[in-house]
Design an enzyme around this catalytic site. Structure first.
Site, short mmCIF file in Angstrom:
data_model
loop_
_atom_site.label_atom_id
_atom_site.label_comp_id
_atom_site.label_asym_id
_atom_site.label_seq_id
_atom_site.Cartn_x
_atom_site.Cartn_y
_atom_site.Cartn_z
N THR A 62 0.84 -1.20 0.00
CA THR A 62 0.00 0.00 0.00
C THR A 62 0.88 1.25 0.00
O THR A 62 1.92 1.27 0.64
CB THR A 62 -0.91 0.00 1.25
N GLY A 87 -1.19 -0.67 6.27
CA GLY A 87 -1.16 -1.67 7.33
C GLY A 87 -2.41 -2.51 7.31
O GLY A 87 -3.07 -2.67 6.28
#
Ligand code: GLY
Length: 260
Positions: free
Chosen positions: A98, A150
């Site tokens: 990400t 995360g």
């Protein structure tokens, strides 16, 4: 928000071509995962019996046996010998990827975006936090911009990026706002570090006046390899995040590290 089959049908109706982006290398890694680790999904750390969910091999010999078996299956699938260990590592330690980017231009305008492939081996239809405005990304022209990388499932619970922006709106500094969001994550597990160790979270925070902060729940995925953010304000640099807890996060489901 359109995901999965509905999103595909809509895209085709809008004239996008159906095409396969999956490479042969990735397809074979997925087959290896399917043959050896498809029990990976299941109740998460919020489950009452989270401890019983996964039984990693207890001894090094069991690990060796398991890796040998995975190598045999990788060979059957047709993964070339030089790529087998890499494939096995991705199956056991699913890669993530990400990226969040918040910006402030010379006119004082703010932008934010979070892009992700999500989580490797995700089940069809799984949406993480990145695509959810307020969780993985939130920008307010009067306050600032924030995002997250995360454990998406956990960040959604505290609407991380939105929480941070609202905290700053009410006077917190970027650092305080981020730490407060991390503490809210901690609260969702009543500060139980046994479970929190399986959550990884980094928040990227930029305020309207250019002040910024980057905070993370743990130091990094591995000790000595801290989470870092890239900053560009005329000079380009990497900066370590400030972590709430010392130490590294752990993979979920729990597995013991193996050497490549
Ligand atoms: N944070 C990315 C994801 O959970 O999909």
């Amino acid at each position: 928000m359109l995901v999965g089959e509905g999103a595909e049908r809509f895209a085709v109706a809008q004239g996008f071509q159906r095409e396969t982006l999956l490479t042969e290398k990735s397809r074979k890694e997925w087959l290896l995962w399917k043959e050896t680790h498809s029990d990976w999904w299941g109740p998460g750390i919020a489950s009452r019996d989270w401890r019983n969910r996964f039984h990693p091999p207890a001894h090094a010999e069991e690990w060796e046996q398991r890796i040998r078996r995975m190598q045999e299956i990788a060979a059957d699938i047709g993964i070339p010998p030089e790529l087998r260990m890499e494939a096995i590592r991705s199956v056991i330690f699913p890669p993530t990827g990400t990226i969040h980017c918040s910006t402030l231009n010379e006119k004082g305008e703010m932008s934010g975006c979070t892009t992700t492939a999500g989580l490797a081996w995700k089940i069809p239809g799984r949406v993480g936090d990145s695509a959810i405005i307020g969780a993985g990304c939130f920008t307010d022209q009067d306050v600032g911009s924030a995002g997250a990388t995360g454990s998406g499932e956990e960040n959604v619970k505290v609407a991380g990026a939105h929480t941070i922006i609202e905290n700053m709106r009410h006077g917190m500094s970027p650092f305080e706002a981020g730490m407060d969001a991390l503490n809210r994550l901690v609260r969702t597990y009543n500060s139980d570090k046994e479970r929190l160790q399986f959550i990884d979270m980094t928040y990227y925070i930029l305020r309207k006046d250019g002040a910024y902060a980057a905070v993370s729940l743990w130091e990094g995925y591995e000790l000595g390899k801290p989470h870092q953010i890239a900053v560009h304000d005329g000079t380009r640099r990497l900066e370590k995040t400030v972590n709430l807890f010392p130490g590294a996060s752990q993979d979920w489901p729990p597995v013991r590290k193996v050497a490549s």
